[in-house]
Design an enzyme around this catalytic site. Structure first.
Site, short mmCIF file in Angstrom:
data_model
loop_
_atom_site.label_atom_id
_atom_site.label_comp_id
_atom_site.label_asym_id
_atom_site.label_seq_id
_atom_site.Cartn_x
_atom_site.Cartn_y
_atom_site.Cartn_z
N ARG A 32 46.13 -92.42 52.37
CA ARG A 32 45.22 -91.33 52.75
C ARG A 32 44.20 -91.80 53.79
O ARG A 32 44.25 -91.44 54.96
CB ARG A 32 44.50 -90.79 51.49
N ASP A 33 43.29 -92.67 53.37
CA ASP A 33 42.19 -93.08 54.25
C ASP A 33 42.71 -93.92 55.42
O ASP A 33 42.18 -93.87 56.53
CB ASP A 33 41.19 -93.89 53.41
N HIS A 58 33.36 -99.00 48.07
CA HIS A 58 34.33 -98.77 49.15
C HIS A 58 33.84 -99.56 50.36
O HIS A 58 33.09 -99.05 51.18
CB HIS A 58 34.38 -97.26 49.44
N HIS A 63 33.74 -101.73 53.90
CA HIS A 63 34.39 -101.86 55.21
C HIS A 63 34.07 -103.24 55.77
O HIS A 63 32.99 -103.77 55.54
CB HIS A 63 33.90 -100.76 56.17
N CYS A 87 37.95 -98.92 61.73
CA CYS A 87 36.62 -98.31 61.72
C CYS A 87 36.70 -96.99 62.46
O CYS A 87 37.00 -96.97 63.65
CB CYS A 87 35.61 -99.23 62.40
N ASN A 118 38.32 -100.40 56.85
CA ASN A 118 38.69 -100.60 55.46
C ASN A 118 39.07 -102.04 55.18
O ASN A 118 39.86 -102.64 55.90
CB ASN A 118 39.92 -99.74 55.13
#
Lengths: 311, 311
Positions: free
Chosen positions: A14-15, A206, A208, A239, A248
């Site tokens: 998804r992300d 979450h 990064h 990013c 991520n």
């Protein structure tokens, strides 16, 4: 799965894919997710039920969910922005629902085209109906550690949103370092503040890796008792505000750190790396995962060790 | 410099360049080091006085040291393997001497062609003579957290070497995660063990980011009181055992983390990034620094694409 001491939330499909310009065929997505489901991951976020106009890369959301092999060891989640999205997600039998908003007003407006208060008006019926359908709900809060438009974000804003999400009935809240600016001290400050609204076992980070600090932040959160972490296989997704830079954290890197800390993730790192290589080949460009780049370099050298390196 | 709370050891010109296949012109090296010296760095390792046959990339060691502008705010160091190297280093007036060996026998043999005991026989007169010339001495211990040939490395081996280096009179010992396998728990175990031989203020960590854990390890060491860290601008140097993968932590990323922890490094991150961009252009390929890749991606979005960089 009962022996796991940390919960890894795989958000790659998804992300990771949502900002990809290159179209990945539905059957390829399904094959890749089926591979991921065999790595020992206990949660995989498959897709997003936002309007296909906004995320064309995931316009085949229903087909992906229908195509993926059922697997009793894996919870399959999907992002849902509103009741229409929930209808679509429930129709194809998703296991878990994820809702999302931002800690900063400007980012929320740019992303969702609504104020934070207006967003809650939309999300509350989504959460209520999902609960009636016995679907667990995960909440994403973006820009908790910094906003690309506003800069610093008041932790009280995050705290207020966390309170409202818990009141509405979400099971887990994932706090996002959307632009990858956090360092461990800030992680500690934010966790301390929000722990007044959300117990540690309902918190997820979450992270990064845009500035290389992702695993330092995971370590800081782990030390404080956070036990759920989002990762994207291969570091897919990058990013969103600087395409080409890291975003991520790669799930492989995350798992290596956590297992090194003595945590049990349940994930087979070798199998996960194969899935990372697979999606990198499909996309046809290098992805930021440290473990993936190391594996590629080692494959390239085929076991040859350079004896001419001094120190 | 008196307000600095951590000591950054910039090893890019030496450790970063030593494995580069592309020859960098002596004047370019000098110009680049002169730039680095203006960033606020207090220590820069300029080159290595090993035999040019072993490290052709640094065969111009004497010319580089002679070419660099004197700077009272910066200590210029160089790697020295033996008395012949020391002679060359002293001749051109280096400020500080660095000696090196490995914690694992096999790596030491492959790297230096001697056993660890034999290496000490060579290093002791180097250290004695350097001290007589009033040159501070830094010791590097490689493969402390894992060896590419032996795998796990016994911490007692590291402890014994640390003891011998301290006895011989070195001022600081840098403990290297040469293949980038360490995680924070191991950092803690090793620091605890070696702190019996080396006080915290004489310890430095030389982290590699091969698996993404460099800054988590720096955070762990910082929490325990370590206050000296090695970095290589732009992440130059990579992993000697897997060219193409990350190796030396980028000094930019290191500084961002440490300043975020409240430490004072004295380094101007923007200036340092310019030096990172400069050497990336010279080498003509992307270097692994997270901050550098972010800056390149942002420049790209602002229309300042650098024609000489792959990105």
């Amino acid at each position: 799965m009962t022996n796991l001491s940390v919960r890894i939330r795989e958000v790659g499909p998804r992300d990771g894919l949502q900002n990809e310009k290159k179209w990945i065929e539905t059957q390829d997505k399904v094959d890749w997710i089926d591979q991921l489901a065999e790595t020992g991951l206990s949660y995989i976020e498959l897709t997003s039920f936002v309007h296909p106009k906004w995320i064309p890369a995931l316009s085949d959301a229903s087909e992906v969910v229908k195509g993926v092999k059922k697997n009793k060891n894996v919870i399959f989640g999907a992002l849902v922005p509103n009741e229409r999205g929930l209808d679509r997600a429930l129709e194809v039998g998703i296991d878990e629902i994820a809702v999302f908003l931002s800690a900063s007003e400007t980012h929320n407006r740019k992303n969702i085209n609504k104020s934070i208060d207006e967003t809650f008006l939309v999300l509350k019926p989504v959460i209520e109906r999902a609960k009636k359908s016995n679907k667990p709900i995960r909440g994403y809060v973006s820009t908790v550690f910094g906003c690309p438009y506003e800069g610093d974000v008041d932790v009280n804003q995050t705290r207020k949103i966390a309170y409202q999400l818990m009141e509405a009935g979400v099971e887990e809240i994932s706090f996002g370092d959307t632009i990858g600016v956090a360092t461990p001290n800030q992680i500690e400050d934010v966790i301390q503040a929000i722990s007044k609204e959300v117990s540690l076992e309902k918190m997820a980070l979450h992270p990064h890796d845009t500035r290389g600090t992702a695993l330092a932040n995971v370590f800081a959160a782990y030390q404080l008792g956070v036990r759920a972490f989002d990762g994207s296989v291969a570091g897919l997704g990058g990013c969103p505000y600087a395409p080409g830079a890291s975003g991520n954290v790669a799930t492989e890197d995350l798992i290596y750190l956590l297992e090194g800390l003595g945590a049990k993730t349940g994930v087979d790192l070798e199998k996960l790396l194969e899935s990372a290589k697979w999606i990198q080949r499909k996309l046809g460009r290098n992805l930021p995962s440290h473990h993936l780049q190391l594996a590629m370099a080692q494959d390239h050298r085929e076991g040859f060790v350079d004896e001419n390196t001094a120190y």
